[in-house]
Design a protein around this motif. Sequence first.
Motif, mmCIF file in Angstrom:
data_model
loop_
_atom_site.group_PDB
_atom_site.id
_atom_site.type_symbol
_atom_site.label_atom_id
_atom_site.label_comp_id
_atom_site.label_asym_id
_atom_site.label_seq_id
_atom_site.Cartn_x
_atom_site.Cartn_y
_atom_site.Cartn_z
ATOM 1 N N GLN A 145 0.826 -1.199 0.000
ATOM 2 C CA GLN A 145 0.000 0.000 0.000
ATOM 3 C C GLN A 145 0.865 1.255 0.000
ATOM 4 N N ALA A 146 0.307 2.330 -0.503
ATOM 5 C CA ALA A 146 1.016 3.608 -0.480
ATOM 6 C C ALA A 146 1.427 3.947 0.946
ATOM 7 N N GLY A 147 2.657 4.442 1.079
ATOM 8 C CA GLY A 147 3.207 4.738 2.386
ATOM 9 C C GLY A 147 3.999 3.593 2.987
ATOM 10 N N GLY A 148 3.884 2.435 2.390
ATOM 11 C CA GLY A 148 4.588 1.264 2.895
ATOM 12 C C GLY A 148 6.021 1.188 2.430
ATOM 13 N N ARG A 150 13.620 8.931 0.149
ATOM 14 C CA ARG A 150 12.725 7.806 0.411
ATOM 15 C C ARG A 150 13.424 6.461 0.229
ATOM 16 N N PHE A 151 14.340 6.385 -0.701
ATOM 17 C CA PHE A 151 15.058 5.142 -1.001
ATOM 18 C C PHE A 151 16.504 5.263 -0.522
ATOM 19 N N ASN A 180 11.127 3.267 1.082
ATOM 20 C CA ASN A 180 10.168 3.709 2.094
ATOM 21 C C ASN A 180 9.226 4.738 1.501
ATOM 22 N N SER A 181 8.142 4.978 2.192
ATOM 23 C CA SER A 181 7.152 5.978 1.764
ATOM 24 C C SER A 181 6.775 5.780 0.303
ATOM 25 N N LEU A 182 6.472 4.570 -0.043
ATOM 26 C CA LEU A 182 6.194 4.249 -1.440
ATOM 27 C C LEU A 182 4.925 4.929 -1.924
ATOM 28 N N LYS A 183 4.971 5.289 -3.200
ATOM 29 C CA LYS A 183 3.861 5.981 -3.840
ATOM 30 C C LYS A 183 3.377 5.135 -5.028
ATOM 31 N N GLN A 185 8.813 -7.224 -9.882
ATOM 32 C CA GLN A 185 7.677 -6.302 -9.966
ATOM 33 C C GLN A 185 7.386 -5.684 -8.609
ATOM 34 N N VAL A 186 7.222 -4.382 -8.611
ATOM 35 C CA VAL A 186 6.775 -3.644 -7.430
ATOM 36 C C VAL A 186 5.478 -2.947 -7.801
ATOM 37 N N THR A 187 4.444 -3.188 -7.016
ATOM 38 C CA THR A 187 3.148 -2.563 -7.250
ATOM 39 C C THR A 187 2.716 -1.861 -5.977
ATOM 40 N N VAL A 188 2.434 -0.574 -6.093
ATOM 41 C CA VAL A 188 2.021 0.226 -4.944
ATOM 42 C C VAL A 188 0.575 0.647 -5.166
ATOM 43 N N SER A 189 -0.282 0.220 -4.286
ATOM 44 C CA SER A 189 -1.696 0.545 -4.413
ATOM 45 C C SER A 189 -2.023 1.814 -3.638
ATOM 46 N N SER A 190 -2.994 2.547 -4.129
ATOM 47 C CA SER A 190 -3.363 3.826 -3.487
ATOM 48 C C SER A 190 -4.443 3.621 -2.446
#
Length: 121
Positions: free
Chosen positions: A13-16, A67-68, A84-87, A116-121
């Motif tokens: 999730q976003a922020g993760g 963030r990284f 960190n703080s993924l968007k 694969q990195v997937t960040v959900s909002s």
Amino acid sequence: QVQLVESGGGLVQAGGSLRLSCAASGGTFSNYAVGWFRRAPGKERKYIAAISSSGGNSYLADSVEGRFTISRDNAKNTVYLQMNSLKPEDTAIYYCAAGIRGLSQGIYDYWGQGTQVTVSS
């Protein structure tokens, strides 16, 4: 010949946070700079981070600065990308690459298959 294998991607999730690993084999890993790239859907590959062979110097793109972080453990032949703080805009396939002239000239000779990195909002 150096073989690289990325791991640690997934859905967050976003922020993760996620930590990607790039494990190397088949060469003298401590001779090589390592870079991280990413390719978002429908976009060109972007160069986002790199670390020198010793770990003493590094580069982070503006888009991930703050963030990284990038680090390496030459005893384990592994480079890490702590995210960190993924968007949602960080969603992409992440690749690591190695090259003796990687950090200094942006030339990478060996590439991993990507994770694969997937960040959900």
